[in-house]
Design an enzyme around this catalytic site. Structure first.
Site: not given
Length: 198
Positions: A14, A27, A176, A181
């Protein structure tokens, strides 16, 4: 003559990012957890908390989408000062994947995600951009939405987590936070792999 088939080791991945695509956007965090191993005899789930990886990364661009950034709640200013350099983070991730695969008898790594398309786009781009290689190759990716749609005999666009049988879902919250996750999705993946479908 039978062909020897190498086992696959599934990594639930994730990512949290500050925009829709890598390059213009960044990212900001990467979480991964080993979900399980599959060979010709079947699938064996792993403890998703046993083998994990997490990094928060320095942004690579000044651009961001406020709504995307709000999803993770990560602080870009803090990450600009304290986040891992992307090259170092991705190199460490590649080394970790290799070490874990070796510990599982030389299994081949496969990234899995829900949905995989977004996370794979960032992961593959960052790996190629900052290390020049991907431990997953260019196609070692499995999408959990597609896996469920196939087993449930549903059109892909009809698939949502809320429509899945409750026993397939992890009891963990979707926070999140990339590692939380990834672990949650590893449990979903293992449940889907052993589920016979409809």
């Amino acid at each position: 003559m039978t062909r020897r088939v190498k086992p696959s080791l599934y990594f639930s991945v994730d990512i949290e990012a500050d925009g829709p695509i890598p390059g213009p956007y960044s990212m900001l965090s990467l979480g991964a957890a080993v979900a399980g191993r599959q060979d010709v005899d079947g699938y064996e789930p792993a403890d998703p908390e046993k083998d994990t990886f997490y990094r928060e990364l320095r942004p690579i661009s000044p651009d961001f989408v406020p709504q995307a950034l709000a999803v993770s709640g990560l602080d870009r200013e803090r990450l600009t000062a304290e986040g891992s350099e992307p090259a170092a983070a991705m190199a460490a991730f590649g080394v970790w994947v290799g070490e874990v695969c070796a510990a599982y008898g030389g299994a081949q790594p496969v990234m899995c995600g829900y949905p995989a398309s977004y996370d794979w786009t960032f992961l593959y781009w960052y790996l190629l951009r900052f290390t020049g290689a991907s431990p997953f190759g260019h196609s070692g990716c499995l999408d959990m939405k597609t896996l469920y749609a196939t087993k449930a005999r549903l059109p892909l666009r009809a698939v949502t987590k809320s429509a899945m049988p409750r026993e397939l879902l992890s009891a963990r919250r979707h926070t999140h936070h990339a590692l939380d996750d990834a672990i949650e999705q590893a449990e979903l993946f293992s449940n889907l792999m052993v589920w016979p479908g409809v």
